[in-house]
Motif scaffolding. Structure first.
Motif, PDB file in Angstrom:
ATOM      1  N   ASP A  23       0.832  -1.214   0.000  1.00 55.14           N
ATOM      2  CA  ASP A  23       0.000   0.000   0.000  1.00 55.14           C
ATOM      3  C   ASP A  23       0.859   1.253   0.000  1.00 55.14           C
TER       4      ASP A  23
ATOM      5  N   GLU B 196       1.153   4.157  -2.955  1.00 57.60           N
ATOM      6  CA  GLU B 196       0.906   5.572  -2.709  1.00 57.60           C
ATOM      7  C   GLU B 196       2.078   6.432  -3.164  1.00 57.60           C
TER       8      GLU B 196
ATOM      9  N   ARG C 147      -1.117   6.562   4.167  1.00 55.43           N
ATOM     10  CA  ARG C 147      -1.688   5.311   3.650  1.00 55.43           C
ATOM     11  C   ARG C 147      -1.598   4.230   4.724  1.00 55.43           C
TER      12      ARG C 147
ATOM     13  N   LEU D 261      -6.874   4.607   2.815  1.00 53.95           N
ATOM     14  CA  LEU D 261      -7.695   5.240   1.781  1.00 53.95           C
ATOM     15  C   LEU D 261      -9.123   5.418   2.288  1.00 53.95           C
TER      16      LEU D 261
ATOM     17  N   CYS E 119      -6.091   9.414   3.027  1.00 52.02           N
ATOM     18  CA  CYS E 119      -4.690   9.754   2.769  1.00 52.02           C
ATOM     19  C   CYS E 119      -4.526  10.565   1.489  1.00 52.02           C
TER      20      CYS E 119
END
Length: 514
Positions: free
Chosen positions: A144, A148, A183, A188, A191
């Motif tokens: 993740d 990002e 993140r 989400l 962020c």
């Protein structure tokens, strides 16, 4: 400063602090046995304290050279600091927290109670949550975070063709780190929320600024001045507006679904909620805000410093790409791939060595103590070991003032202990993360924030992977150069902090022959 000039505070601090500081510095009889650097008279000490704010690194270097590692003291605006040598690191390590406290030393500088309010006192349970969460989830949260980083670069740079685009370096790197960190912290979609990004990017700077301002006032005025500083309190209220509906919705889902909640978020905010479900939105906002500050402020600064090095020394781009490209082709963007990039790691470690904080090892004596060389340290004394001086010592490093990006990777190639020469390593020669059981990267003003995010290692490993991922992404995707400059921009020194110049612009374009 949102309409209030910091200079107004500084001028007020001069007027308010002068009489008290003179009296305070004159009453340093408990430390009379330790020599001073700078003026030693009552008025001279006062002048030296103000000089320290702008010239701390130079003053400390002079003291180190003059006293050759033996203890000496310097006056700051609200206390004396006793500087001890590298050979005292074992003293730092052997004393317990009840004897030498890193948390108390940091919080005295950081003024955490005044910046965050009484909720800061409820943070110890959250410190454990951060340690447990990060230890268990370093690998799980990496995809993740990487996603990002890549998305943030694409959206912020928005490169449409093969031409160069100029961006403000500090601001851009701070927003990328803000998004990548959040993140992991809140997940989400928050962020990526523009107001949330703006809030936390600014908040990291505002907290450091407010702490610096408070440190210019005598202790008895700090409660009053803290009430008129606009930034920190407003930031907490602004963050609550974002977090309150999210927290309420998550609590509702937990009540309805319990352990069957199949798409339950796996982020730090959720762990905070589960650790103490009776928390109010404000009680959850404070640790979230503190974690944001601790993760964004130091990481974005060192990333910008590394970007300046990459742009100023293009001769190292080729060797770095020769390492990164095949690793990514074979292993993809994984946490395991980051461990296979010793040159990238070394590049960041060398950046930290040259442009890290002036002093990352600070303690407050909680009782009368005697160091191994016989030096008496009275209760209440603030101790500091000079990280930057050690990092620039020719007895420790060859050509210590030269940026040698593969200095640490060569040592690993020579078969010397790998762990000792990694970016996150902690040795008596390499101290950007501090020393002993309280090892983190930060600044004198991180205080409890550093303990929350970096205490006992997992936070700094997350940040290290974040930095390596970001630098590797720049190498694989972009060419960079400084705008209107031929040499690396010097860092800005304020008190014991070392900051990347916020006025510099860096140019990006899509990597040629990508």
């Amino acid at each position: 400063m949102m309409g209030i000039s910091p200079m107004n505070y500084i001028l007020a601090a001069v007027c308010a602090t002068a009489p008290l500081l003179v009296l305070k510095l004159c009453k340093s009889s408990k430390l009379d046995h330790i020599p001073s650097v700078g003026y030693s008279s009552w008025l001279g000490s006062y002048i030296s304290a103000f000089k320290f704010v702008r010239n701390a690194a130079q003053i400390l270097q002079e003291g180190y050279a003059k006293h050759k590692g033996k203890p000496f003291k310097v006056p700051t605006l609200n206390r004396w600091i006793v500087v001890i040598g590298r050979h005292h690191l074992e003293d730092i390590k052997k004393f317990t927290d009840d004897e030498l406290s890193s948390l108390e030393a940091s919080n005295n500088s950081f003024k955490a109670d005044y910046l965050f309010g009484t909720e800061i006192n409820s943070l110890p349970p959250h410190i454990s949550v951060v340690r447990i969460y990060l230890t268990r989830n370093l690998g799980l949260c990496y995809p993740d975070m990487t996603d990002e980083v890549h998305t943030a670069f694409e959206e912020l740079l928005d490169l449409k063709d093969n031409g160069w685009k100029s961006v403000p370096a500090v601001e851009t790197m701070r927003e990328i780190i803000c998004r990548a960190s959040n993140r992991v912290i809140v997940g989400l979609p928050l962020c990526r929320d523009p107001d949330w990004i703006d809030l936390n990017s600014r908040y990291a700077v505002d907290v450091a600024t407010d702490a610096s301002i408070l440190n210019m006032f005598p202790e008895f005025l700090v409660p009053l001045v803290s009430k008129v500083l606009p930034n920190t309190g407003a930031g907490i209220k602004r963050a609550m507006k974002h977090l309150d509906p999210i927290v309420q919705e998550r609590l509702r889902c937990m009540r309805e679904h319990g352990d069957e909640w199949c798409d339950k978020p796996n982020d730090l905010l959720q762990w905070f909620i589960e650790a103490k479900q009776e928390c109010t939105a404000r009680q959850l906002t404070v640790p979230t805000a503190v974690t944001n500050f601790a993760s964004i402020f130091p990481a974005s600064n060192i990333l910008t410093q590394a970007l300046y090095n990459l742009a100023a020394y293009p001769q190292y781009v080729g060797p770095l790409r020769e390492e990164v490209d095949p690793v990514i082709r074979q292993h993809g963007w994984t946490k395991e791939a980051m461990a296979l990039m010793p040159k990238v790691d070394s590049f960041l470690a060398e950046t930290l060595r040259l442009d890290g904080i002036t002093s990352s090892v600070q303690r407050k004596a909680m009782k009368d103590l005697t160091l191994s060389d016989g030096t008496f340290i009275p209760k209440g004394t603030h101790l500091s070991i000079l990280t930057s001086v050690i990092h620039h010592d020719s007895a420790v490093y060859e050509d210590p003032c030269v940026f040698d990006p593969f200095r640490f990777s060569r040592r690993r190639d020579d078969g010397i202990d790998n762990a000792r020469y990694q970016m996150v390593g902690v040795t008596q020669d390499y101290l950007p993360f501090g020393y002993g059981k309280h090892a983190w990267y930060g600044c004198a003003h991180l205080g409890v924030a550093a303990h929350l995010f970096f205490y006992n290692s997992p936070g700094r490993f997350l940040v290290a992977n974040e930095l390596k991922t970001t630098l590797a992404h720049i190498l694989t995707s972009y060419d960079v150069k400084l705008e209107d400059r031929v040499s690396r921009p010097p860092s800005i020194h304020w008190d014991e902090n070392v900051m990347a110049d916020p006025t510099v612009r860096v140019m990006f374009r899509k990597r040629a022959n990508n």
